[in-house]
Design a protein around this motif. Structure first.
Motif, mmCIF file in Angstrom:
data_model
loop_
_atom_site.group_PDB
_atom_site.id
_atom_site.type_symbol
_atom_site.label_atom_id
_atom_site.label_comp_id
_atom_site.label_asym_id
_atom_site.label_seq_id
_atom_site.Cartn_x
_atom_site.Cartn_y
_atom_site.Cartn_z
ATOM 1 N N ARG A 15 0.828 -1.205 0.000
ATOM 2 C CA ARG A 15 0.000 0.000 0.000
ATOM 3 C C ARG A 15 0.864 1.258 0.000
ATOM 4 O O ARG A 15 0.550 2.244 -0.659
ATOM 5 C CB ARG A 15 -0.920 -0.010 1.235
ATOM 6 N N ARG A 16 1.953 1.190 0.747
ATOM 7 C CA ARG A 16 2.849 2.350 0.794
ATOM 8 C C ARG A 16 3.486 2.595 -0.570
ATOM 9 O O ARG A 16 3.574 3.751 -1.021
ATOM 10 C CB ARG A 16 3.929 2.111 1.853
ATOM 11 N N THR A 17 3.919 1.540 -1.218
ATOM 12 C CA THR A 17 4.522 1.683 -2.544
ATOM 13 C C THR A 17 3.533 2.272 -3.542
ATOM 14 O O THR A 17 3.873 3.155 -4.341
ATOM 15 C CB THR A 17 5.024 0.319 -3.042
ATOM 16 N N LEU A 18 2.298 1.782 -3.516
ATOM 17 C CA LEU A 18 1.274 2.292 -4.425
ATOM 18 C C LEU A 18 0.931 3.749 -4.115
ATOM 19 O O LEU A 18 0.703 4.552 -5.025
ATOM 20 C CB LEU A 18 0.020 1.430 -4.342
ATOM 21 N N ALA A 19 0.897 4.102 -2.834
ATOM 22 C CA ALA A 19 0.590 5.484 -2.460
ATOM 23 C C ALA A 19 1.676 6.436 -2.948
ATOM 24 O O ALA A 19 1.381 7.537 -3.417
ATOM 25 C CB ALA A 19 0.432 5.588 -0.940
ATOM 26 N N ALA A 62 -1.825 8.770 3.409
ATOM 27 C CA ALA A 62 -1.261 8.165 4.622
ATOM 28 C C ALA A 62 -2.321 7.344 5.353
ATOM 29 O O ALA A 62 -2.031 6.253 5.869
ATOM 30 C CB ALA A 62 -0.712 9.264 5.528
ATOM 31 N N ARG A 63 -3.560 7.837 5.408
ATOM 32 C CA ARG A 63 -4.644 7.087 6.050
ATOM 33 C C ARG A 63 -4.907 5.779 5.316
ATOM 34 O O ARG A 63 -5.208 4.751 5.939
ATOM 35 C CB ARG A 63 -5.906 7.942 6.098
ATOM 36 N N LEU A 64 -4.800 5.829 3.996
ATOM 37 C CA LEU A 64 -4.999 4.609 3.205
ATOM 38 C C LEU A 64 -3.935 3.567 3.537
ATOM 39 O O LEU A 64 -4.225 2.376 3.665
ATOM 40 C CB LEU A 64 -4.960 4.955 1.719
ATOM 41 N N VAL A 65 -2.684 4.012 3.681
ATOM 42 C CA VAL A 65 -1.584 3.073 3.919
ATOM 43 C C VAL A 65 -1.739 2.360 5.249
ATOM 44 O O VAL A 65 -1.588 1.133 5.349
ATOM 45 C CB VAL A 65 -0.232 3.822 3.861
ATOM 46 N N VAL A 66 -2.044 3.111 6.307
ATOM 47 C CA VAL A 66 -2.080 2.509 7.649
ATOM 48 C C VAL A 66 -3.478 2.098 8.076
ATOM 49 O O VAL A 66 -3.647 1.513 9.154
ATOM 50 C CB VAL A 66 -1.490 3.486 8.687
ATOM 51 N N GLY A 67 -4.488 2.412 7.245
ATOM 52 C CA GLY A 67 -5.852 2.045 7.597
ATOM 53 C C GLY A 67 -6.464 2.924 8.667
ATOM 54 O O GLY A 67 -7.354 2.485 9.408
ATOM 55 N N ALA A 68 -6.010 4.167 8.782
ATOM 56 C CA ALA A 68 -6.530 5.081 9.797
ATOM 57 C C ALA A 68 -7.893 5.615 9.378
ATOM 58 O O ALA A 68 -8.238 5.647 8.190
ATOM 59 C CB ALA A 68 -5.564 6.238 10.008
ATOM 60 N N GLY A 69 -8.671 6.065 10.348
ATOM 61 C CA GLY A 69 -9.979 6.627 10.078
ATOM 62 C C GLY A 69 -9.886 8.050 9.558
ATOM 63 O O GLY A 69 -8.833 8.702 9.642
ATOM 64 N N LYS A 70 -11.021 8.543 9.073
ATOM 65 C CA LYS A 70 -11.067 9.864 8.459
ATOM 66 C C LYS A 70 -10.723 10.966 9.438
ATOM 67 O O LYS A 70 -10.111 11.977 9.059
ATOM 68 C CB LYS A 70 -12.459 10.102 7.870
ATOM 69 N N PHE A 71 -11.065 10.794 10.711
ATOM 70 C CA PHE A 71 -10.863 11.845 11.698
ATOM 71 C C PHE A 71 -9.712 11.538 12.656
ATOM 72 O O PHE A 71 -9.527 12.248 13.641
ATOM 73 C CB PHE A 71 -12.165 12.062 12.493
ATOM 74 N N ASP A 72 -8.937 10.497 12.366
ATOM 75 C CA ASP A 72 -7.770 10.191 13.202
ATOM 76 C C ASP A 72 -6.659 11.223 12.948
ATOM 77 O O ASP A 72 -6.473 11.674 11.814
ATOM 78 C CB ASP A 72 -7.236 8.791 12.894
ATOM 79 N N HIS A 73 -5.924 11.548 14.008
ATOM 80 C CA HIS A 73 -4.813 12.493 13.873
ATOM 81 C C HIS A 73 -3.718 11.837 13.044
ATOM 82 O O HIS A 73 -3.222 10.760 13.384
ATOM 83 C CB HIS A 73 -4.294 12.875 15.257
ATOM 84 N N ILE A 74 -3.334 12.500 11.942
ATOM 85 C CA ILE A 74 -2.458 11.854 10.960
ATOM 86 C C ILE A 74 -0.996 12.254 11.100
ATOM 87 O O ILE A 74 -0.109 11.574 10.577
ATOM 88 C CB ILE A 74 -2.961 12.156 9.527
ATOM 89 N N THR A 75 -0.691 13.354 11.809
ATOM 90 C CA THR A 75 0.705 13.807 11.910
ATOM 91 C C THR A 75 1.632 12.734 12.480
ATOM 92 O O THR A 75 2.735 12.525 11.948
ATOM 93 C CB THR A 75 0.789 15.099 12.744
#
Length: 397
Positions: A233-237, A271-284
C-alpha cells in the motif's frame, strides 16, 4: 521552473508576458531521415563510424498493421524517429534546434522539451500590440522553417495566454491573435507540460487538478486496500499519489497557504490509506513516525534546494547556471561573514510575487540551510540525505 521564473520576473517589473504554446502534428513521425543525417554531419560534425551507427539506427525500418488475426504488407519507413527510444527525443531536438535561432533573431524567449515548444515575450501593458506582433512574426517564421523541414505546426491546438499581476492584466485589450488565417483568443489558463497555469500564476487551478486526480487514484486503491500488505500500500501510495503531488512542485514555492493545504490534504488521505486510519484520526504521528513523509511545504523546499545545489555545482540546466551567485565572488564582499558561510546573492524584488521566482527562491532557500549542508566537499547524495533530515526536523519539532 525556467518559464515561470521569467514570467514572474517580468511581472515584478510591472510587465505582462504573452506565452504561446506551439503544437506540432505527429512531430516524431515526420522527421526526414536524409535531412536529419545531413544536419548531424554538417551542423554537429558527426562523421565516420558514429554517423554510420546513426544511419543504421534510422534506416531500413518497416511497419505493419495487425488486426483481427490479419496483417498488412510490410511498408518501409522513410521518415520518423522512434518516440519511445533513448535516441528518438535527442535526435528530434538536434533536428529542430534551428528553431531557437529563429526565436533569438526576433528577440523572443523560447523554451522546448522535445516537441513541446513555448515562445514568450514580455512588455509593458501599453506595448501589447508590439509584443504580440513580434511573437506572431516569430511563430510565422518558425512555421515556414517547419514546412521546409517536413514538420507541421498545428494552429488549431496552439494556445496563447497573457500573464501578469491583476493590475497590469486589467490594462490589456482583449483581442484575438491572427495565426495562419485563424483567430485565436487568449485563454485564462493553459496546461503546460502537465502544469496548469492561470493568468495570475496563483496555481490554484493546478492544485485543484492535482487533488482531483489524486483522489480518483485513491478511490481505485481503496477497493483493493484490504487485499494488500502495508508495504504494498505504501509503494502504491508513493507511486500514484505522492508522485503526482511532487511533480514540478518547485513552481509552487511561495504560493498561498490555501494551495498548500489542498495538496497536504491529499498526502494525509494517502497516509490514512496506507495505515488504515480513520477519516478523523490524527495523521501527523503517522506521517512522522510511521511513513517518514515530509509535509508538502518541505517537499517544495526540498525540490528548490536540490535544484539550487545542482546550479551551484554546475550540474544543473544550462539556463540556470547564473541563478546562484556566491557573495564571495562580488568585489568588496569577500570579507563578509555571509561570504564565509557560502551564501548566495539574493536579487532584489519589488513585489511579493517576485519572491516566488526561482531566481530569488533558490538563493533564499540555500542561504537558510545549515552551514554543513552548504559545504563544497559534500556529495549530492549526502546533500539530499542531510537536507531531508534537516527539513524533517524543521517540520515536526
Amino acid at each position: 521552473m525556467k518559464v515561470i521564473a521569467d514570467i514572474i520576473d517580468a511581472a515584478d517589473n510591472q510587465k505582462v508576458t504573452l506565452l504561446g504554446l506551439l503544437d506540432m502534428s505527429a512531430a516524431f513521425d515526420t522527421v526526414d531521415h536524409l535531412i536529419l543525417l545531413r544536419r548531424l554531419q554538417i551542423s554537429y560534425g558527426i562523421s565516420g563510424q558514429v554517423l554510420q551507427w546513426l544511419t543504421s539506427f534510422l534506416t531500413d525500418r518497416t511497419q505493419v498493421v495487425a488486426f483481427a488475426g490479419a496483417q498488412s504488407t510490410l511498408q518501409s519507413l522513410m521518415c520518423g524517429v522512434p518516440q519511445g527510444s533513448v535516441l528518438g527525443p535527442l535526435l528530434f531536438v538536434l533536428y529542430s534546434a534551428d528553431v531557437m535561432k529563429i526565436a533569438a533573431s526576433h528577440r523572443v524567449c523560447f523554451h522546448a522539451y522535445a516537441d513541446d515548444m513555448q515562445t514568450y515575450a514580455s512588455c509593458t501593458a501599453p506595448d501589447q500590440q508590439m509584443a504580440t506582433s513580434r511573437l506572431l512574426t516569430c511563430i510565422a517564421d518558425i512555421e515556414k522553417w517547419m514546412s521546409s523541414n517536413r514538420l507541421k505546426l498545428n494552429a488549431d491546438k496552439t494556445e496563447f495566454i497573457w500573464f501578469g499581476t491583476r493590475q497590469q492584466l486589467a490594462k490589456l485589450r482583449s483581442v484575438p491573435l491572427l495565426m495562419k488565417g485563424q483567430l485565436i483568443a487568449p485563454l485564462d489558463k493553459v496546461r503546460d507540460l502537465g502544469v496548469i497555469l492561470d493568468s495570475e500564476l496563483s496555481m490554484d487551478a493546478h492544485a485543484r487538478n492535482v487533488v482531483r486526480s489524486c483522489f480518483y487514484q485513491l478511490r481505485q486503491l481503496r477497493s483493493v486496500r484490504k487485499s494488500l500488505p502495508t508495504d504494498a500500500r505504501r509503494t502504491l501510495a508513493v507511486g500514484f499519489i505522492a508522485s503526482r503531488a511532487d511533480y514540478c512542485n518547485g513552481v509552487l514555492h511561495g504560493v498561498s497557504a490555501q494551495v498548500i493545504r489542498r495538496l497536504q490534504m491529499v498526502l494525509n488521505a494517502a497516509a490514512r490509506l496506507v495505515v488504515g486510519a480513520g477519516k478523523f484520526d490524527h495523521i501527523t504521528p503517522v506521517l512522522r513516525d510511521v511513513l517518514h513523509w515530509l509535509p508538502v511545504r518541505q517537499r517544495i523546499l526540498f525540490k528548490v534546494a536540490v535544484t539550487a545545489f545542482d546550479c551551484i555545482r554546475g550540474t544543473g540546466p544550462a539556463y540556470f547556471q547564473h541563478v546562484c551567485e556566491p557573495v564571495a565572488d562580488i568585489c568588496g564582499r569577500t570579507h563578509l561573514r555571509s561570504a564565509k558561510r557560502h551564501d548566495m546573492v539574493v536579487p532584489r524584488t519589488r513585489t511579493q510575487l517576485g519572491q516566488r521566482s526561482f531566481h530569488v527562491a533558490a538563493p533564499v532557500v540555500w542561504n537558510s540551510l545549515p552551514t554543513q549542508l552548504r559545504s563544497t566537499s559534500i556529495s549530492r547524495g549526502q546533500f539530499r540525505r542531510g537536507l531531508k533530515t534537516h527539513l524533517f526536523t524543521q517540520a515536526y519539532t
